[in-house]
Write a protein that holds these residues in place. Structure first.
Motif, short mmCIF file in Angstrom:
data_model
loop_
_atom_site.label_atom_id
_atom_site.label_comp_id
_atom_site.label_asym_id
_atom_site.label_seq_id
_atom_site.Cartn_x
_atom_site.Cartn_y
_atom_site.Cartn_z
N VAL A 168 0.70 -1.19 0.00
CA VAL A 168 0.07 -0.01 0.19
C VAL A 168 0.91 1.29 -0.07
CG1 VAL A 168 -1.75 1.17 1.38
CG2 VAL A 168 -1.81 -1.21 0.96
N ARG A 169 2.15 0.98 0.75
CA ARG A 169 2.80 2.32 0.65
C ARG A 169 3.73 2.39 -0.28
NH1 ARG A 169 2.91 0.67 6.10
NH2 ARG A 169 5.08 -0.33 5.93
N ARG A 170 3.77 1.28 -1.13
CA ARG A 170 4.70 1.07 -2.63
C ARG A 170 6.28 1.08 -1.97
NH1 ARG A 170 1.66 4.29 -7.27
NH2 ARG A 170 -0.25 3.09 -7.43
N GLU A 171 6.66 0.59 -0.91
CA GLU A 171 7.89 0.26 -0.31
C GLU A 171 8.64 -0.82 -0.90
OE1 GLU A 171 7.19 3.35 3.42
OE2 GLU A 171 7.74 1.29 3.73
N HIS A 172 9.00 -0.92 -2.14
CA HIS A 172 9.84 -2.22 -2.45
C HIS A 172 8.90 -3.45 -2.26
CE1 HIS A 172 13.16 0.45 -2.95
NE2 HIS A 172 13.08 0.87 -1.77
N HIS A 173 7.52 -3.35 -2.53
CA HIS A 173 6.84 -4.36 -2.13
C HIS A 173 6.97 -5.82 -2.89
CE1 HIS A 173 4.97 -1.59 -5.19
NE2 HIS A 173 4.46 -2.93 -5.85
N ARG A 181 16.73 -1.97 1.69
CA ARG A 181 17.49 -3.07 2.90
C ARG A 181 16.59 -3.16 3.98
NH1 ARG A 181 20.85 -2.02 7.09
NH2 ARG A 181 22.29 -3.59 7.44
N LYS A 182 15.78 -2.06 4.31
CA LYS A 182 15.02 -2.33 5.61
C LYS A 182 13.89 -3.07 5.44
CE LYS A 182 12.37 0.58 8.79
NZ LYS A 182 11.90 1.75 9.04
N VAL A 183 13.15 -2.94 4.25
CA VAL A 183 12.09 -3.84 3.81
C VAL A 183 12.49 -5.31 3.60
CG1 VAL A 183 10.43 -4.43 1.92
CG2 VAL A 183 10.87 -1.99 2.67
N VAL A 184 13.65 -5.51 3.21
CA VAL A 184 14.25 -6.86 3.00
C VAL A 184 14.34 -7.72 4.43
CG1 VAL A 184 15.97 -8.26 2.18
CG2 VAL A 184 14.92 -6.84 0.87
N LEU A 185 15.12 -6.96 5.10
CA LEU A 185 15.29 -7.29 6.54
C LEU A 185 14.16 -7.67 7.25
CD1 LEU A 185 18.68 -5.12 7.25
CD2 LEU A 185 18.47 -7.79 6.83
N ALA A 186 13.14 -6.43 6.99
CA ALA A 186 12.03 -6.75 8.04
C ALA A 186 11.17 -7.83 7.61
CB ALA A 186 10.85 -5.41 7.97
N THR A 187 11.01 -7.97 6.24
CA THR A 187 10.38 -9.22 5.66
C THR A 187 10.86 -10.54 6.17
OG1 THR A 187 9.89 -7.94 3.65
CG2 THR A 187 9.57 -10.24 3.48
N LEU A 188 12.24 -10.72 6.19
CA LEU A 188 12.97 -11.79 6.73
C LEU A 188 12.78 -12.15 8.27
CD1 LEU A 188 16.60 -11.69 4.84
CD2 LEU A 188 14.93 -13.30 4.74
N ALA A 189 12.38 -10.96 8.85
CA ALA A 189 12.48 -11.14 10.42
C ALA A 189 11.01 -11.50 10.69
CB ALA A 189 12.74 -9.80 10.83
N GLY A 239 12.29 11.23 8.82
CA GLY A 239 12.87 10.09 8.63
C GLY A 239 12.96 9.43 7.25
N ALA A 240 12.17 10.31 6.51
CA ALA A 240 11.96 9.60 5.04
C ALA A 240 13.08 9.04 4.35
CB ALA A 240 11.36 10.85 4.20
N ALA A 241 14.32 9.39 4.66
CA ALA A 241 15.50 8.85 3.80
C ALA A 241 15.74 7.49 4.43
CB ALA A 241 16.74 9.63 4.46
#
Length: 204
Positions: free
Chosen positions: A31-36, A109-117, A101-103
């Protein structure tokens, strides 16, 4: 063989839909279109690896290490609680409150790590992909075809989450809609964390 394929498709599809934390996270980034698509693709790949490993006997090894499952359970509780707190914060203060904190927010990287977690710290994922689904697959006429059906269910479901969430994004761009989505995701994450903390997530 068709029956084995359809059984895998339906069984795995029903189980994947029930894994709420993973689904909520993928839908949220879509929904946020963040490397979904990275997030969805990672979920699909993880399912393929775990399902294949389950069919080749990793389930027996996992059952012999109950302490490892307990550690995963509490790591999962902490991580899900953290995700819930983040989502509820966005629900309370809106997206603009995170502008500074938009940057870092939404980086690949954050999306991938969070998905793995959110995937690997959920004991239910292991119980489903390494124990429950392979146990059903072992009873089918063709285990390989059963796994193919299960993998198909994963690909279809996470593709639907990524595409559907992204497609609906323009209609969900109002701040109130974002708050409702984040609030729903936050409540879901918190509920799943409490569910795991109570030990229910380890029930077979």
């Amino acid at each position: 063989m068709l029956e084995s394929y359809l059984t895998g498709l339906l069984v795995c599809g029903g189980i994947i839909v029930a894994i709420g934390a993973q689904n909520a996270y993928v839908l949220g980034v879509a929904v946020r279109r963040e490397h979904h698509w990275w997030s969805a693709g990672l979920c699909m790949s993880t399912d393929v690896l775990l399902l294949a490993a389950g069919m080749f006997g990793v389930s027996a090894v996992l059952l012999s290490m109950p302490s490892a499952m307990e550690v995963l359970r509490w790591l999962g509780v902490v991580f899900l609680a953290w995700l819930a707190a983040q989502a509820l914060y966005r629900a309370a203060f809106g997206r603009q409150a995170l502008a500074s904190g938009a940057a870092s927010v939404g980086s690949r990287r954050k999306v991938v790590l969070a998905t793995l977690a959110v995937t690997l710290l959920n004991p239910q994922v292991y119980l489903d992909t390494l124990l429950l689904i392979p146990a059903i697959g072992a009873q089918q006429q063709s285990a390989a075809t059963f796994v193919a059906g299960a993998v198909t269910a994963s690909i279809l479901w996470f593709s639907l989450l990524a595409w559907g969430g992204s497609s609906l994004s323009p209609w969900l761009s109002r701040p109130l809609a974002w708050r409702a989505i984040d609030g729903t995701i936050g409540v879901m994450m918190a509920a799943i964390a409490l569910h795991l903390a109570g030990g229910a997530g380890l029930a077979a």
